[in-house]
Write a protein that holds these residues in place. Sequence first.
Motif, PDB file in Angstrom:
ATOM      1  N   PRO A 143      50.297  84.812  44.227  1.00 19.61           N
ATOM      2  CA  PRO A 143      49.190  83.939  44.639  1.00 19.61           C
ATOM      3  C   PRO A 143      47.930  84.088  43.786  1.00 19.61           C
ATOM      4  CG  PRO A 143      49.714  85.549  46.357  1.00 19.61           C
ATOM      5  CD  PRO A 143      50.735  85.704  45.304  1.00 19.61           C
ATOM      6  N   GLU A 144      47.750  85.285  43.195  1.00 19.82           N
ATOM      7  CA  GLU A 144      46.535  85.484  42.383  1.00 19.82           C
ATOM      8  C   GLU A 144      46.621  84.749  41.050  1.00 19.82           C
ATOM      9  OE1 GLU A 144      48.437  87.880  43.596  1.00 19.82           O
ATOM     10  OE2 GLU A 144      49.042  89.327  42.061  1.00 19.82           O
ATOM     11  N   MET A 145      47.800  84.161  40.763  1.00 16.28           N
ATOM     12  CA  MET A 145      47.957  83.442  39.496  1.00 16.28           C
ATOM     13  C   MET A 145      47.339  82.047  39.645  1.00 16.28           C
ATOM     14  SD  MET A 145      51.520  83.287  37.449  1.00 16.28           S
ATOM     15  CE  MET A 145      51.647  82.945  35.728  1.00 16.28           C
ATOM     16  N   ALA A 159      53.774  73.776  22.593  1.00 15.56           N
ATOM     17  CA  ALA A 159      52.529  73.238  23.143  1.00 15.56           C
ATOM     18  C   ALA A 159      51.869  74.322  23.979  1.00 15.56           C
ATOM     19  CB  ALA A 159      52.822  72.012  24.002  1.00 15.56           C
ATOM     20  N   LEU A 160      50.565  74.395  23.932  1.00 18.14           N
ATOM     21  CA  LEU A 160      49.815  75.398  24.688  1.00 18.14           C
ATOM     22  C   LEU A 160      48.784  74.698  25.553  1.00 18.14           C
ATOM     23  CD1 LEU A 160      48.269  78.683  23.298  1.00 18.14           C
ATOM     24  CD2 LEU A 160      46.883  77.116  24.636  1.00 18.14           C
ATOM     25  N   SER A 161      48.689  75.111  26.800  1.00 19.70           N
ATOM     26  CA  SER A 161      47.630  74.579  27.659  1.00 19.70           C
ATOM     27  C   SER A 161      47.256  75.640  28.690  1.00 19.70           C
ATOM     28  CB  SER A 161      48.085  73.292  28.353  1.00 19.70           C
ATOM     29  OG  SER A 161      49.303  73.504  29.029  1.00 19.70           O
ATOM     30  N   ILE A 162      46.047  75.534  29.190  1.00 20.36           N
ATOM     31  CA  ILE A 162      45.646  76.381  30.326  1.00 20.36           C
ATOM     32  C   ILE A 162      45.455  75.444  31.508  1.00 20.36           C
ATOM     33  CG2 ILE A 162      43.895  77.901  31.279  1.00 20.36           C
ATOM     34  CD1 ILE A 162      43.523  79.113  28.598  1.00 20.36           C
ATOM     35  N   ILE A 163      46.223  75.704  32.558  1.00 18.58           N
ATOM     36  CA  ILE A 163      46.196  74.810  33.717  1.00 18.58           C
ATOM     37  C   ILE A 163      45.906  75.619  34.972  1.00 18.58           C
ATOM     38  CG2 ILE A 163      47.798  73.161  32.689  1.00 18.58           C
ATOM     39  CD1 ILE A 163      50.037  74.398  34.360  1.00 18.58           C
ATOM     40  N   THR A 164      45.452  74.926  35.992  1.00 18.43           N
ATOM     41  CA  THR A 164      45.250  75.596  37.277  1.00 18.43           C
ATOM     42  C   THR A 164      46.552  75.515  38.071  1.00 18.43           C
ATOM     43  OG1 THR A 164      44.550  73.572  38.370  1.00 18.43           O
ATOM     44  CG2 THR A 164      42.831  74.891  37.291  1.00 18.43           C
ATOM     45  N   ARG A 165      46.615  76.317  39.089  1.00 15.69           N
ATOM     46  CA  ARG A 165      47.790  76.318  39.957  1.00 15.69           C
ATOM     47  C   ARG A 165      47.995  74.929  40.564  1.00 15.69           C
ATOM     48  NH1 ARG A 165      50.081  81.021  42.228  1.00 15.69           N
ATOM     49  NH2 ARG A 165      51.658  80.471  43.766  1.00 15.69           N
ATOM     50  N   GLU A 166      46.885  74.272  40.884  1.00 13.70           N
ATOM     51  CA  GLU A 166      46.971  72.923  41.481  1.00 13.70           C
ATOM     52  C   GLU A 166      47.594  71.922  40.515  1.00 13.70           C
ATOM     53  OE1 GLU A 166      44.700  75.346  43.827  1.00 13.70           O
ATOM     54  OE2 GLU A 166      44.035  74.810  41.797  1.00 13.70           O
ATOM     55  N   GLN A 167      47.341  72.148  39.241  1.00 14.13           N
ATOM     56  CA  GLN A 167      47.856  71.211  38.243  1.00 14.13           C
ATOM     57  C   GLN A 167      49.312  71.502  37.871  1.00 14.13           C
ATOM     58  OE1 GLN A 167      44.887  72.299  35.312  1.00 14.13           O
ATOM     59  NE2 GLN A 167      43.849  70.329  35.526  1.00 14.13           N
ATOM     60  N   ALA A 168      49.785  72.689  38.266  1.00 14.82           N
ATOM     61  CA  ALA A 168      51.068  73.172  37.736  1.00 14.82           C
ATOM     62  C   ALA A 168      52.231  72.240  38.068  1.00 14.82           C
ATOM     63  CB  ALA A 168      51.350  74.583  38.240  1.00 14.82           C
ATOM     64  N   THR A 169      52.312  71.806  39.338  1.00 12.95           N
ATOM     65  CA  THR A 169      53.464  70.987  39.745  1.00 12.95           C
ATOM     66  C   THR A 169      53.545  69.714  38.917  1.00 12.95           C
ATOM     67  OG1 THR A 169      53.381  71.854  41.989  1.00 12.95           O
ATOM     68  CG2 THR A 169      54.559  69.781  41.666  1.00 12.95           C
ATOM     69  N   THR A 170      52.417  69.029  38.800  1.00 11.63           N
ATOM     70  CA  THR A 170      52.390  67.778  38.025  1.00 11.63           C
ATOM     71  C   THR A 170      52.731  68.046  36.566  1.00 11.63           C
ATOM     72  OG1 THR A 170      50.569  67.121  39.460  1.00 11.63           O
ATOM     73  CG2 THR A 170      51.011  65.717  37.563  1.00 11.63           C
ATOM     74  N   THR A 171      52.198  69.128  36.051  1.00 11.55           N
ATOM     75  CA  THR A 171      52.452  69.469  34.640  1.00 11.55           C
ATOM     76  C   THR A 171      53.934  69.749  34.423  1.00 11.55           C
ATOM     77  OG1 THR A 171      50.259  70.473  34.506  1.00 11.55           O
ATOM     78  CG2 THR A 171      51.796  70.997  32.744  1.00 11.55           C
TER      79      THR A 171
END
Lengths: 205, 125
Positions: free
Chosen positions: A158-160, A44-56
């Motif tokens: 952090p820049e990620m 599976a491929l997705s582009i997520i933000t850092r904010e979304q990462a934990t939930t993802t």
Amino acid sequence: MSHTVHLTEDEQDALREIFNVGLGYAADSLSLMVNDEVTLSVPALSIITREQATTTFQGILPGSFSGVLQRFEGGFEANAVLMFPGDKSLELVRLMVGDQVALEDMNDLEQEALTEVGNILLNSCVSAMSDTVGGTFSSSLPEYVSGYPGDILPEFPPEMDHILLLNIDFTLERRDIKGFLLFMMQLESIEQFKTATMKYMNQFL
Amino acid sequence: MSDAAKKNVLVVDDSRMSRMMIRAIILDRRPGWNVIEAGNGDEALQKVAEQAVDYATLDINMPGMDGFEVAERLHAGYPNIRVCLLSANIQESSRLRAEAVGAGFVKKPITEASIGLALEFLERA
């Protein structure tokens, strides 16, 4: 100001396919180490933000985990994480060392053995990907990580702020052990990786 | 090209990019062949029911029916179709399953060389 990256359907398809090649080699290595067939999910491929990462990440692996984190750099920079649900990693280690290790020593060995498994699998995966699209890479020492999936986020620079996430789950058939492999890149590397991937594909088209 | 030399080859892979690459390399090496594409196992079986197919290349890791199951069904229902699995799933168990249904096995990535090996297998008498 952060910006995002847009991937066309074909580019997403191409990136998944390169990851798939890497996974095939990693699965073969794992299969040989544990003498069991390894079944892979479709990546599976997705582009997520850092904010979304934990939930993802929690959606991928609810609950606690043990695993290995490794950083790769060269033609592209990436962080790869191999994760097993909390109680399964010990079982995996037991598969590899069998009855050769006393139970009281097993916990000490678990981290070391798991780290080595991760090193082999993650390097197999990234080697195959790098060989396919061209270029060389170097890897950090593998790092044992455990806790909850959201805990790995501070490991990333952090820049990620945008992350390309490629993930699969795999199963050791006979033992019903399931694991997960996450492959993450930030924006600049996504562009580099995309360019290299499309160059590989376009040579035939 | 004589009619005897023209072949219908079915390329089965859930990755459109992979199908495009395989098609391009096959047609470069075998101009005049007809390449049929299918994105999954169900589509592949539909295609072979609709038209004559001589050869098939199959990915293994696909949503729904995997390449092994497609190979097994082709072996049972269309034994004259020569089949080659073309996959990143290079475990020994994969090779053995391929062998059991008389299919060839070539490992990805897709390159001139890997498609060349697949063609070599498919065209072997």
